[in-house]
Motif scaffolding. Structure first.
Motif, PDB file in Angstrom:
ATOM      1  N   SER A 120      41.258  38.806  56.121  1.00 39.20           N
ATOM      2  CA  SER A 120      41.183  40.247  56.373  1.00 39.20           C
ATOM      3  C   SER A 120      41.816  41.014  55.211  1.00 39.20           C
ATOM      4  O   SER A 120      42.948  40.727  54.810  1.00 39.20           O
ATOM      5  CB  SER A 120      41.902  40.581  57.683  1.00 39.20           C
ATOM      6  N   GLU A 126      39.247  48.656  55.773  1.00 38.52           N
ATOM      7  CA  GLU A 126      39.294  47.248  56.167  1.00 38.52           C
ATOM      8  C   GLU A 126      37.973  46.556  55.856  1.00 38.52           C
ATOM      9  O   GLU A 126      36.905  47.169  55.931  1.00 38.52           O
ATOM     10  CB  GLU A 126      39.602  47.110  57.663  1.00 38.52           C
ATOM     11  N   GLU A 168      42.869  44.779  53.684  1.00 41.83           N
ATOM     12  CA  GLU A 168      43.164  46.187  53.950  1.00 41.83           C
ATOM     13  C   GLU A 168      43.551  46.841  52.638  1.00 41.83           C
ATOM     14  O   GLU A 168      44.241  46.236  51.817  1.00 41.83           O
ATOM     15  CB  GLU A 168      44.313  46.323  54.957  1.00 41.83           C
TER      16      GLU A 168
END
Length: 406
Positions: free
Chosen positions: A273, A320, A275
């Motif tokens: 992930s 994101e 960000e």
């Protein structure tokens, strides 16, 4: 009777004991003093210069000065570029072993070992020696300017000196991620800077471009990096929004009329992930395989950092995305694509990304791809870069480090 392994342990025990007490300038001479125990004839230490154009031999106080070895056209340079050791035959007699000096994935230089022959035990000792030397260069570099001075070929501007004091190593890596960055003009930096570090299971990265090309531009970028690190180190679990807010506040408090553009990103290594917050900066780019994924990391532009109160939004947008294994993210400053040739034609985004995609298709280590990119930029703009050019490339590889970093 002691076996050769015991002898090897003894020489490194003695060498490490001497290293603790030596002056940094004594390292080449110290290595030579243990050559008989190591089973070799001679040892020479070469360090890459700031721009990674040549390898300069560290003098030992007795040998005459030798010419630096070009990185792009010598065996030593090939070892530095590829991170692969090489053995050559000497004209007189014996062999020369060239070993890369690498801390994790950060390239420092090359170790040159001359010997009559290289059996398995001697090779093992030489490889261990290269690791010891790498650690010494970092440890002793903290207490002396000698190594930093050895890596310079010209006078450095004060703003560049200040910024470089804040910069991390050009390349860092773990089993799950690698990150590399490079910036020019090496001796005349204005306001570009970068940061990357791994905390627990997160890669923290940042790229900063300070307004202007003077000492204050360098100072504003230094304040941005300091505020970023202060927040990280005070609260490692802090998210991007409070981190960027602290940078914004620090800049506003320190300067009345200066701002910086920046991208701050967190890559969560367990999941892939990603960000990021973009404060008025060129958007990140996503490379998947050898292709660029169009507009994958685009977002609405937001104001730079350090603007007077009321001119910037109080809350920043945290974007994101989810990376796939092997994905690479590019962060860059506009000095990269704005470089111009003699006719005024810009280097451009297409030429920039095509260069790196070809390098990745050739399975080139990112630190070497970025080194060659900057060399190409400098050749493209013959008169020298008029703006800082900084590139950062980080990759998520959950299956383990690529072969060239193994």
């Amino acid at each position: 009777m002691a076996n050769r392994s015991d002898s090897s342990d003894a020489v490194f025990e003695a060498l490490l004991g001497d290293i603790h007490r030596m002056q940094p300038s004594e390292l080449p001479k110290l290595l030579r003093s243990h050559r008989s125990e190591l089973g070799v004839e001679n040892v020479f230490l070469y360090l890459a210069d700031v721009q990674q154009e040549q390898l300069a031999m560290m003098p030992d106080g007795s040998a005459s000065s030798q010419a630096a070895l070009p990185i792009d056209s010598t065996v030593a340079g090939w070892v530095y570029r590829t991170l692969v050791e090489r053995v050559t035959t000497r004209e007189s007699r014996g062999l020369t072993l060239w070993l890369p000096l690498v801390d994790g994935i950060e390239r420092l230089g090359v170790l040159c070992v001359e010997a009559d022959a290289l059996d398995e035990e001697t090779l093992r000792r030489c490889r261990t020696l290269s690791t010891v030397v790498t650690l010494v260069l970092y440890a002793k570099g903290v207490i002396s300017d000698l190594y930093a001075r050895s890596q310079r070929t010209q006078q450095m501007k004060i703003s560049a000196e200040m910024l470089r004091a804040f910069l991390p190593p050009r390349s860092i890596g773990t089993r799950l991620t690698t990150s590399s960055a490079i910036l020019e003009p090496a001796y005349n930096l204005g306001g570009d800077a970068f940061d990357h570090t791994v905390i627990d299971h997160t890669l923290h990265t940042a790229i900063v471009d300070g307004m202007g090309h003077d000492l204050i531009a360098g100072l504003s970028s230094s304040v941005a990096l300091a505020a970023c690190r202060n927040t990280r180190r005070s609260d490692p679990s802090a998210g991007l929004e409070p981190l960027v807010r602290s940078v914004d506040q620090a800049l506003s408090d320190a300067f009345d009329d200066r701002h910086v553009t920046a991208v701050f990103a967190h890559l969560h290594l367990d999941t892939g992930s990603l960000e990021w917050i973009n404060a008025g900066h060129p958007p990140p780019l996503l490379m998947r395989g050898t292709s660029l994924v169009p507009e994958a990391l685009e977002g609405e532009p937001e104001p730079p950092l350090g603007l007077p109160a009321g001119m910037a939004d109080s809350k920043r947008t945290v974007h994101e995305a989810h990376l796939q294994p092997g994905d690479r993210v590019l962060l860059y400053t506009d000095g990269v694509i704005d470089a111009k040739d003699a006719s005024g034609q810009r280097f451009g985004l297409t030429r920039f990304t095509d260069f790196l995609m070809r390098a990745m298709a050739a399975d080139e280590p990112p630190p070497e791809a970025l080194r060659r990119l900057v060399k190409t930029l400098l050749e493209y703009q013959h008169a020298g870069l008029t703006d800082d050019a900084t590139v950062m490339m980080f990759q998520w590889h959950p299956a383990g480090s690529p072969d060239y970093f193994a």
